[in-house]
Enzyme design. Structure first.
Site, PDB file in Angstrom:
ATOM      1  N   CYS A 241     -66.687  -7.973-117.091  1.00  0.00           N
ATOM      2  CA  CYS A 241     -66.385  -7.015-116.025  1.00  0.00           C
ATOM      3  C   CYS A 241     -66.940  -5.637-116.356  1.00  0.00           C
ATOM      4  O   CYS A 241     -66.625  -5.063-117.401  1.00  0.00           O
ATOM      5  CB  CYS A 241     -64.865  -6.938-115.817  1.00  0.00           C
ATOM      6  SG  CYS A 241     -64.375  -5.688-114.610  1.00  0.00           S
TER       7      CYS A 241
ATOM      8  N   ARG B  25     -64.214  -1.760-115.993  1.00  0.00           N
ATOM      9  CA  ARG B  25     -62.987  -1.676-116.776  1.00  0.00           C
ATOM     10  C   ARG B  25     -62.486  -0.280-117.090  1.00  0.00           C
ATOM     11  O   ARG B  25     -61.451  -0.128-117.743  1.00  0.00           O
ATOM     12  CB  ARG B  25     -63.176  -2.451-118.099  1.00  0.00           C
ATOM     13  CG  ARG B  25     -63.182  -3.937-117.902  1.00  0.00           C
ATOM     14  CD  ARG B  25     -63.428  -4.649-119.218  1.00  0.00           C
ATOM     15  NE  ARG B  25     -64.844  -4.915-119.462  1.00  0.00           N
ATOM     16  CZ  ARG B  25     -65.335  -5.296-120.627  1.00  0.00           C
ATOM     17  NH1 ARG B  25     -64.528  -5.436-121.662  1.00  0.00           N
ATOM     18  NH2 ARG B  25     -66.625  -5.549-120.763  1.00  0.00           N
TER      19      ARG B  25
ATOM     20  N   TRP C 292     -62.032  -3.442-106.832  1.00  0.00           N
ATOM     21  CA  TRP C 292     -62.826  -3.251-105.626  1.00  0.00           C
ATOM     22  C   TRP C 292     -64.202  -3.825-105.878  1.00  0.00           C
ATOM     23  O   TRP C 292     -64.566  -4.136-107.024  1.00  0.00           O
ATOM     24  CB  TRP C 292     -62.911  -1.774-105.243  1.00  0.00           C
ATOM     25  CG  TRP C 292     -63.337  -0.859-106.351  1.00  0.00           C
ATOM     26  CD1 TRP C 292     -64.594  -0.737-106.884  1.00  0.00           C
ATOM     27  CD2 TRP C 292     -62.499   0.051-107.068  1.00  0.00           C
ATOM     28  NE1 TRP C 292     -64.585   0.194-107.887  1.00  0.00           N
ATOM     29  CE2 TRP C 292     -63.309   0.702-108.024  1.00  0.00           C
ATOM     30  CE3 TRP C 292     -61.134   0.386-106.979  1.00  0.00           C
ATOM     31  CZ2 TRP C 292     -62.806   1.662-108.896  1.00  0.00           C
ATOM     32  CZ3 TRP C 292     -60.647   1.343-107.857  1.00  0.00           C
ATOM     33  CH2 TRP C 292     -61.479   1.973-108.793  1.00  0.00           C
TER      34      TRP C 292
ATOM     35  N   GLU D  72     -72.547  -7.331-105.685  1.00  0.00           N
ATOM     36  CA  GLU D  72     -71.892  -8.649-105.659  1.00  0.00           C
ATOM     37  C   GLU D  72     -72.075  -9.283-104.279  1.00  0.00           C
ATOM     38  O   GLU D  72     -72.261 -10.485-104.147  1.00  0.00           O
ATOM     39  CB  GLU D  72     -70.393  -8.517-105.941  1.00  0.00           C
ATOM     40  CG  GLU D  72     -70.065  -7.951-107.305  1.00  0.00           C
ATOM     41  CD  GLU D  72     -68.559  -7.924-107.527  1.00  0.00           C
ATOM     42  OE1 GLU D  72     -67.944  -6.869-107.263  1.00  0.00           O
ATOM     43  OE2 GLU D  72     -67.993  -8.960-107.932  1.00  0.00           O
TER      44      GLU D  72
HETATM   45  N1  ARG Z   1     -68.298 -11.614-107.520  1.00  0.00           N
HETATM   46  C1  ARG Z   1     -67.133 -12.034-106.822  1.00  0.00           C
HETATM   47  C2  ARG Z   1     -67.377 -11.938-105.319  1.00  0.00           C
HETATM   48  O1  ARG Z   1     -68.420 -11.530-104.914  1.00  0.00           O
HETATM   49  C3  ARG Z   1     -65.935 -11.174-107.169  1.00  0.00           C
HETATM   50  C4  ARG Z   1     -65.635 -11.017-108.647  1.00  0.00           C
HETATM   51  C5  ARG Z   1     -64.713  -9.862-108.975  1.00  0.00           C
HETATM   52  N2  ARG Z   1     -65.303  -8.627-108.562  1.00  0.00           N
HETATM   53  C6  ARG Z   1     -64.729  -7.414-108.596  1.00  0.00           C
HETATM   54  N3  ARG Z   1     -65.387  -6.395-108.168  1.00  0.00           N
HETATM   55  N4  ARG Z   1     -63.492  -7.263-109.059  1.00  0.00           N
HETATM   56  O2  ARG Z   1     -66.538 -12.231-104.503  1.00  0.00           O
END
Ligand code: ARG
Length: 378
Positions: free
Chosen positions: A72, A75, A245, A250
Site C-alpha cells: 500500500c 500508509r 480512498w 487504480e
Molecule cells: N485496486 C483496487 C480497486 O481498484 C482497490 C485496492 C485498495 N485501494 C485503495 N486505494 N485503498 O478497486
C-alpha cells in the site's frame, strides 16, 4: 501446508500474543508496563484457548496492520484509521447491515474516511464470519470470456455463482452492482442486495471533451477490501472490511484500462482519433493519460476524495522518513508501490525497499481467492 497457516498451536498463539502486547505497550506508553496484561492474557489463553483484545488493542492492531501493508502506497495516515468494533456480530444479516453502514460512514458525502469494521474473530470452537465478496462494492460481469463480458470480467465467477444461487441479475449495464456475499459463523454463504444509498458513484467525464459524458462510464467512490483476514497477536478476524480512498491510476489505468478488465484503451483511442495501426504511435500511452485525467477530473468535480500518483508517491516517502525517525523500518513491495503509469516520474520508482512482512497484518487466506471468485458458494 498453506491451510495449516490458519491453525496456530497454543504456543504459537501465546508467542504472537506476547509479541503484540509488548508492541502495544511500547507504542502506547500511557498504557503502562505490559507485565500485568501479559499475565492476564496468558491465563485467559490457558482457560479458553483464545483471548479478547481490549478496544484499544484492537484499534491499534488494525492501524498497525495497515502500517505493515507492504503493497500500500497510502500508509502516511495509518494512525487515523477509524475502527468500528463490531466483534459481537456473527450472523450474515447483521454483518451485511453493518457493512452497508460502514459504506455510508466511510463515504461521508464524498470526504472519504479510511475506516475498518471488525467482526467476530475465529474462536477454538467456532469460526468467525467471512465476507466472500472481494470488495463491498463490485460490478457484475456477464459472459463466459473476458472479451465478450458485459461489465467487469474480474467478477464473472462471482456473478455466475450468484445467478446459480437465485440472484435474478441486474439490468445488464456495464456497471450493475452485485449483492454482497456473506457467510455467518454458523451459516452457509448468503447474498444481500447493497442498498443504493450506501453506494456513491462518480460519472466519468473528460475535462476537454464533452462527448465523454454521454459514454456512461462511472466508478464507485470507495474501495473497500472485504476478503482479507486481519491478524493481531495470534487472533484472526476473517471478516474485517476496510477502506481508504482511491488513487486515480487504480481506476484509470487498471480497472478501466487492463485488457482483462474493462479494456477501454482502444475505445478511448478511437474517440480521440488516434492512429492505432502501430504500437509506436504510443496510442495506448496517450489513451492512458487521458483516461487518468478524466478520472481525477470527475472525482474532483463530484467532490469525492481521490489521490493522484505524484502526490501519493511523495506522501509515501514522507511516511518512510517519519517512520524511520521513530526507529521503525518500512517494508514495501516495489512492484506494487510504483504506480502503473509514469513510474519513473514518481519519486518512489528511484529506490529499493525491504519487503519483510511484519505483524499485525492483513492477509489473504488460502482458498479465499477461489471462494471470492465464486467457487464453494454452495
Ligand atoms: N485496486 C483496487 C480497486 O481498484 C482497490 C485496492 C485498495 N485501494 C485503495 N486505494 N485503498 O478497486
Amino acid at each position: 501446508m498453506e491451510i495449516l497457516q490458519r491453525l496456530l498451536t497454543a504456543t504459537q498463539v501465546w508467542e504472537e500474543a506476547a509479541r503484540f502486547i509488548r508492541l502495544f505497550h511500547r507504542e502506547n506508553p500511557q498504557a503502562g508496563d505490559p507485565g500485568e496484561r501479559l499475565a492476564a492474557v496468558r491465563e485467559e489463553l490457558a482457560e479458553t484457548g483464545t483471548y479478547r483484545h481490549t478496544a484499544e488493542e484492537l484499534a491499534h492492531g488494525a492501524r498497525v496492520a495497515w502500517r505493515n501493508s507492504n503493497r500500500c502506497i497510502g500508509r502516511l495516515y495509518w494512525n487515523s484509521l477509524r475502527v468500528r468494533d463490531r466483534r459481537e456480530l456473527t450472523s450474515g444479516e447483521d454483518i451485511a447491515a453493518e457493512c452497508f453502514e460502514h459504506l455510508r460512514e466511510a463515504t461521508n458525502g464524498g470526504r472519504i474516511r479510511p475506516t475498518i469494521t471488525v467482526f467476530a474473530p475465529d474462536a477454538p470452537d467456532r469460526p468467525g464470519p467471512v465476507v466472500w465478496s472481494e470488495q463491498l462494492i463490485r460490478y457484475a460481469g456477464y459472459g463466459d470470456h473476458p472479451s465478450v463480458t458485459v461489465g467487469d470480467p474480474r467478477n464473472r465467477e462471482l456473478t455466475g455463482a450468484l445467478r446459480e444461487r437465485g440472484w435474478p441479475g441486474g439490468p445488464g449495464t456495464p456497471f450493475d452492482l452485485l449483492p454482497l456475499v456473506v457467510q455467518g459463523s454458523d451459516d452457509k454463504p448468503r447474498w444481500f442486495d447493497v442498498p443504493p444509498d450506501a453506494v456513491l458513484e462518480v460519472p466519468i467525464e473528460h475535462p476537454d471533451h464533452d462527448h465523454w459524458s454521454d459514454w456512461g462510464l462511472r466508478w464507485h467512490a470507495v474501495p473497500a477490501i472485504s476478503n482479507m483476514c486481519l491478524e493481531i497477536g495470534g487472533i484472526h478476524y476473517p471478516a474485517a472490511p476496510f477502506n481508504g480512498w482511491y488513487m486515480g491510476t487504480e481506476i484509470g489505468a487498471r480497472n478501466l484500462g487492463d485488457t482483462d478488465r474493462y479494456n477501454l484503451l482502444p475505445v478511448v483511442a478511437r474517440r480521440m482519433g488516434l492512429d492505432t495501426s502501430s504500437d509506436r504511435s504510443l496510442w495506448k500511452d496517450r489513451a492512458l493519460v487521458e483516461l487518468n485525467r478524466a478520472v481525477l477530473h470527475s472525482f474532483d468535480r463530484a467532490g469525492v476524495t481521490i489521490a493522484d500518483h505524484h502526490t501519493e508517491s511523495r506522501r509515501f516517502l514522507s511516511h518512510m522518513e517519519r517512520e524511520e525517525r521513530r526507529g521503525r523500518q518500512v517494508g514495501a513491495d516495489w512492484s506494487w508501490i510504483v504506480p502503473p503509469i509514469s513510474g519513473s516520474a514518481c519519486p518512489v520508482f528511484h529506490r529499493t525497499y525491504q519487503d519483510r512482512q511484519e505483524s499485525p497484518a492483513y492477509v489473504h487466506h488460502p482458498g479465499a481467492g477461489d471462494r471470492a471468485r465464486g467457487r464453494n458458494l454452495v
